[in-house]
Design an enzyme around this catalytic site. Structure first.
Site, PDB file in Angstrom:
ATOM      1  CB  ILE A   1      40.878  31.035  33.538  1.00 39.37           C
ATOM      2  CG1 ILE A   1      41.818  30.412  34.583  1.00 39.37           C
ATOM      3  CG2 ILE A   1      40.931  32.558  33.559  1.00 39.37           C
ATOM      4  CD1 ILE A   1      43.273  30.705  34.355  1.00 39.37           C
ATOM      5  CE1 TYR A   2      38.960  36.323  34.369  1.00 42.57           C
ATOM      6  CE2 TYR A   2      36.808  37.110  33.703  1.00 42.57           C
ATOM      7  CZ  TYR A   2      38.175  37.252  33.724  1.00 42.57           C
ATOM      8  OH  TYR A   2      38.756  38.344  33.111  1.00 42.57           O
ATOM      9  CB  SER A   3      35.184  30.784  39.505  1.00 48.19           C
ATOM     10  OG  SER A   3      35.385  31.884  40.360  1.00 48.19           O
ATOM     11  CG  PHE A   4      39.184  26.722  37.993  1.00 51.85           C
ATOM     12  CD1 PHE A   4      40.337  26.822  37.232  1.00 51.85           C
ATOM     13  CD2 PHE A   4      39.257  26.964  39.351  1.00 51.85           C
ATOM     14  CE1 PHE A   4      41.557  27.141  37.823  1.00 51.85           C
ATOM     15  CE2 PHE A   4      40.474  27.286  39.947  1.00 51.85           C
ATOM     16  CZ  PHE A   4      41.623  27.377  39.182  1.00 51.85           C
TER      17      PHE A   4
ATOM     18  CE  LYS B   1      39.342  37.777  29.785  1.00 49.22           C
ATOM     19  NZ  LYS B   1      37.985  38.329  30.048  1.00 49.22           N
TER      20      LYS B   1
END
Length: 351
Positions: free
Chosen positions: A63-66, A92
């Protein structure tokens, strides 16, 4: 740099872990731009510097910056030419990755789809530590555990962990893993800082009892404990906290902590951030502290925390100013358990 055993596993990780949430943010990434917009060249420099100082543990998330953070990490490791077996790579899954109903969560379907995408972005054939990033109240825990067990048996994942779960839910998952003879959660990644010690109420006792590794995210409380904020330090307009006020912290409790850390830091001639990190490194139940940075100078300052050994007096001062207020059932357990604690040995006189 020291290395610690990761939970009950035979794997050892550096006491500092390089977090990569600052990588990849851009104008279209919403809050991720406020957190960090580190591009490939700077990502390469940050990762190379961390590895040169002995860090062997890198943490990211889909999910970090998709997905962009994973891409930058994978490309950086390729550009630097690091042997795969020298890096413990963690990512994750479970956050919202798209508009469709199955673009999130810890269902078997989302896990199986997501792991393949993460492997492609990271340019690796396996993930060392695969973590469930959020508590999914819809998916049965058994379904999640079965999917993770299959991934470890396939060799796509070597160990599994969890993040941001309640103690009771983790305990249930561990019990189910034993009953199902399935891969168990070996780590917990949780928010923990001197200004946010809630994890000590239920989660720390659990990880100690179950021999889980404790990985700390946001040790500086989203830069709140960096020294840029609080008494004697006006807020910087360009700081992360100015645009993304997270994680939530009780400022009435945080500012006295910052003031005490500043006094210790000034006496030592080092940054407040190093004191905040050194306090966590001194906690025996902490396996690794995740540090993130936008600039190499930030990273170098944080890396210096491994050389800070707080004295007993300094630890006592920090403990006093940051201690959690007593709450039920904690105060009742302490009261009732007092007579059960180990007593000094007294030999019985012989006749």
């Amino acid at each position: 740099m020291k290395y610690k055993q990761l939970g009950r596993t035979g794997l050892y990780v550096s006491e500092l872990c390089l977090g990569t949430m600052t990588l990849g943010g851009n104008a279209d990434a919403g809050m991720w731009k406020a957190i960090g917009a580190v591009g490939q060249d700077d990502a390469n420099r940050l990762i190379a510097r961390a590895l040169a100082e002995g860090i062997n543990f890198i943490d990211t998330a889909d999910i970090y910056s998709f997905g962009q953070s994973e891409r930058l990490v994978g490309q950086a490791l390729k550009d630097i030419g690091v042997p795969r077996n020298e890096i413990v790579l963690a990512t994750k899954i479970a956050g919202v990755m798209g508009p469709k109903p199955n673009d999130q969560g810890a269902s078997r379907g989302h896990i199986m789809d997501s792991v393949q995408r993460s492997l492609e972005r990271l340019q690796v054939d396996h993930i060392d530590l695969y973590q469930i990033h959020a508590s999914d109240s819809v998916t049965p825990i058994e379904e999640t555990l079965r999917a993770l067990d299959d991934l470890t048996r396939q060799g796509l994942v070597r160990y599994v962990g969890v993040s941001n779960w309640r103690a009771g839910r983790i305990g249930k998952a561990l019990g189910l893993s034993a009953a199902l003879h399935a891969t168990r959660f070996e780590t917990l990644q949780a928010f923990y800082s001197i200004a946010g010690r809630d994890v000590e109420r239920e989660l720390v006792p659990l990880v100690i009892d179950e021999q889980m590794g404790l990985l700390v995210w946001s040790p500086l409380a989203g830069s709140l404990l960096s020294g840029k904020f609080g008494p004697g330090a006006p807020t910087e307009d360009g700081s992360r906290r100015s645009h993304f006020d997270f994680p939530p912290v009780d400022l009435d409790r945080a500012w006295p902590c910052v003031a005490e850390m500043r006094a210790i830091a000034d006496a030592r001639g080092i940054s407040v951030a190093r004191i905040a990190l050194a306090w966590l490194l001194a906690r025996p139940h902490v396996t690794s502290v995740i540090i993130g940075a936008k600039r190499v100078e930030q990273l170098e300052d944080n890396l210096g925390a491994v050389d800070v050994v707080l004295t007993d007096d300094e630890l006592a001062r920090l403990e006093a100013v940051s201690a959690l207020p007593s709450c039920y059932p904690g105060w009742m357990i302490d009261r009732q358990d007092a007579s059960r604690r180990p007593l000094p040995f007294r030999p019985v006189a012989s006749n």
